[in-house]
Enzyme design. Structure first.
Site, PDB file in Angstrom:
ATOM      1  N   GLU A 194       0.893  -1.154   0.000  1.00 54.85           N
ATOM      2  CA  GLU A 194       0.000   0.000   0.000  1.00 54.85           C
ATOM      3  C   GLU A 194       0.933   1.206   0.000  1.00 54.85           C
ATOM      4  OE1 GLU A 194      -1.872   3.117   1.299  1.00 54.85           O
ATOM      5  OE2 GLU A 194      -2.104   1.984   3.169  1.00 54.85           O
ATOM      6  N   CYS A 228      -2.056   8.986   3.052  1.00 55.06           N
ATOM      7  CA  CYS A 228      -1.848   8.498   1.685  1.00 55.06           C
ATOM      8  C   CYS A 228      -3.077   8.814   0.848  1.00 55.06           C
ATOM      9  CB  CYS A 228      -1.526   7.015   1.679  1.00 55.06           C
ATOM     10  SG  CYS A 228      -2.795   6.029   2.425  1.00 55.06           S
TER      11      CYS A 228
HETATM   12  C1  UN1 Z   1      -2.977   5.945   5.092  1.00 50.92           C
HETATM   13  O1  UN1 Z   1      -2.870   7.155   5.006  1.00 50.92           O
HETATM   14  O2  UN1 Z   1      -1.974   5.181   4.929  1.00 50.92           O
HETATM   15  O3  UN1 Z   1      -8.913   6.355   4.311  1.00 50.92           O
HETATM   16  C2  UN1 Z   1      -4.226   5.239   5.480  1.00 50.92           C
HETATM   17  C3  UN1 Z   1      -8.223   6.957   5.151  1.00 50.92           C
HETATM   18  C4  UN1 Z   1      -7.828   6.232   6.399  1.00 50.92           C
HETATM   19  C5  UN1 Z   1      -6.610   5.392   6.163  1.00 50.92           C
HETATM   20  C6  UN1 Z   1      -5.446   6.120   5.559  1.00 50.92           C
HETATM   21  N1  UN1 Z   1      -8.925   5.375   6.822  1.00 50.92           N
HETATM   22  O4  UN1 Z   1      -7.879   8.130   5.009  1.00 50.92           O
END
Ligand code: UN1
Length: 438
Positions: A194, A228
């Site tokens: 990821e 992310c």
């Molecule tokens: C991340 O930033 O690695 O959808 C995960 C989202 C959160 C998870 C982010 N539930 O923004």
């Protein structure tokens, strides 16, 4: 007894108890997240809630690790899939979601019968220690189901190389993935990646403007742009461009930036000086190609790296926009035709999250169809960040292709065994092959 030999629902019961303990210690763990990752306290509480939700999900799942039964073409034969644990799962997590991403991996890995070796980010090792302490409080016999390995890139590399790791699950930058995925591939191991995002939203003329402003502000500026899933690129239909930009600037101006422990703060500081320098370098680099830059400057608060989230109005989709800068920079561009906006959205190497704001069914269906978004996550009238755990989470292209958390992501944590069982007295061969003495 070995964890993998326990009936899956018994494993689920341990995860249920872990969820109960997390409920009791939610405030304490959230404070640790805010201390180390520096996100605002409400988001830290939400992050612990994400792990609790995963516990509930995985507890139910422990009774639903279904294998298919297929009709056999042979008389008195049964053909079925049996799902088996993999063994040891390695989990490398990033600073920005120091416990939620572990929760996605651990809860599934555990009910599927695996143990986990967790390498947290060096910035958030206290969050990992506290999470492990909470796990230890719910079990006498299975404390070693979670082992924590501390360190930087070398530790991650050691795990990637280790033949005994059956699944290498890693969250981090595309660069990290490009270094570690080949290491796992060389030993023909399995990885679940990821990696970076470069998420975009499209705002169509029929959109509910106030809803879009709220969603864009949270997705772009929330978590100080360090998810992310953070919104990084915004394509606005030219007919509403000026109006929406004005509203966004006001919305960004009204953000409460300050101490992440203070309940009214909406944006805390960046992780550290390096994050701040990266942000400033990126703003400097796009200064000549940008039409206007709003915000982006450092704020003098408590010696922290607090910044005003930036809106950068662009003429064209430049190289700067192709890179994920882990900071609150939102590039904005007008578009004429929806297909052009979708092409721009899909033109980057990453493929994590995407959104469209529209009240026109044809537009949202185009966006969700085969000619639409090429991302793992596609939202309508919701920002790019803040996914629920029930869906599979992850993205395409340079984001790495992995899927974690909900839906059938559990299948990545098991090996599929196809079993054919003959309960007759003859030995018919498949495809009608004859092998008898003539
Ligand atoms: C991340 O930033 O690695 O959808 C995960 C989202 C959160 C998870 C982010 N539930 O923004």
């Amino acid at each position: 007894m070995a964890w993998r030999k326990l009936p899956a629902p018994v494993r689920g019961e341990y995860i249920r108890r872990f969820g109960e303990a997390l409920r009791t210690r939610k405030a304490e763990l959230a404070e640790k997240i805010t201390l180390e990752a520096k996100k605002i306290i409400s988001e830290s509480q939400g992050e612990v809630q994400e792990v609790i939700d995963m516990c509930d999900f995985a507890t139910g799942l422990s009774r639903q690790l279904y294998g298919l039964t297929m009709p056999s073409e042979r008389l008195n034969h049964r053909l079925q899939e049996i799902w088996q644990p993999l063994g040891v799962v390695a989990c490398v997590t990033a600073f920005n979601f120091p416990v939620a991403v572990f929760g996605w991996n651990f809860c599934l890995a555990a009910v599927c019968g695996n143990s986990i070796i967790w390498k947290p980010s060096p910035h958030t090792e206290g969050c990992a220690d506290l999470t492990k302490e909470i796990w230890d409080s719910v079990t006498e016999d299975h404390k070693d189901l979670i082992l924590i390995v501390k360190g930087g890139n070398e530790s991650a590399n050691d795990l990637a190389q280790n033949e005994k790791i059956s699944l290498f699950s890693a969250t981090g930058s595309c660069e990290m993935g490009r270094c570690l995925a080949p290491v796992v591939a060389t030993r023909l191991g399995r990885s679940l990646l990821e990696l970076g995002g470069n998420n975009a939203a499209i705002v169509c003329p029929s959109a509910d403007m106030d809803l879009a402003v709220k969603a864009i502000t949270f997705s772009a500026a929330g978590t100080a742009g360090q998810r992310c899933t953070t919104l990084r690129r915004l394509f606005i239909h030219q007919s509403i461009y000026n109006e929406l930009i004005k509203k966004l600037i006001i919305s960004f101006d009204n953000l409460i930036i300050g101490d992440p422990f203070h309940p009214s703060s909406q944006v805390g500081p960046l992780l550290n000086e390096q994050s701040y320098v990266n942000m400033q370098n990126r703003l400097e680099s796009c200064r000549s190609s940008a039409i206007r830059i709003h915000g982006g400057e450092r704020l003098d608060i408590d010696n922290g790296f607090y910044v005003k989230p930036a809106i950068v109005e662009m003429k064209t989709h430049t190289n700067d926009m192709n890179t994920e800068t882990f900071a609150p920079i939102l590039y904005v561009m007008p578009y004429q035709h929806l297909s052009q906006a979708i092409d721009l959205q899909n033109s980057v190497q990453q493929g994590l999250s995407s959104s469209i704001f529209t009240n026109n069914l044809k537009e949202s269906e185009l966006f969700l169809g085969p000619e639409g978004s090429d991302c793992g996550i596609a939202n309508v009238n919701i920002g790019t960040s803040g996914a629920e755990i029930g869906g599979a989470f992850g993205g395409e292209k340079d984001t790495g292709g992995g899927r974690e958390s909900g839906s059938d992501a559990w299948k990545s944590y098991m090996r599929r065994m196809t079993a054919t069982l003959n309960y007759g007295s003859d030995l018919p061969l498949a495809q009608g092959v004859e092998f008898d003495d003539k």
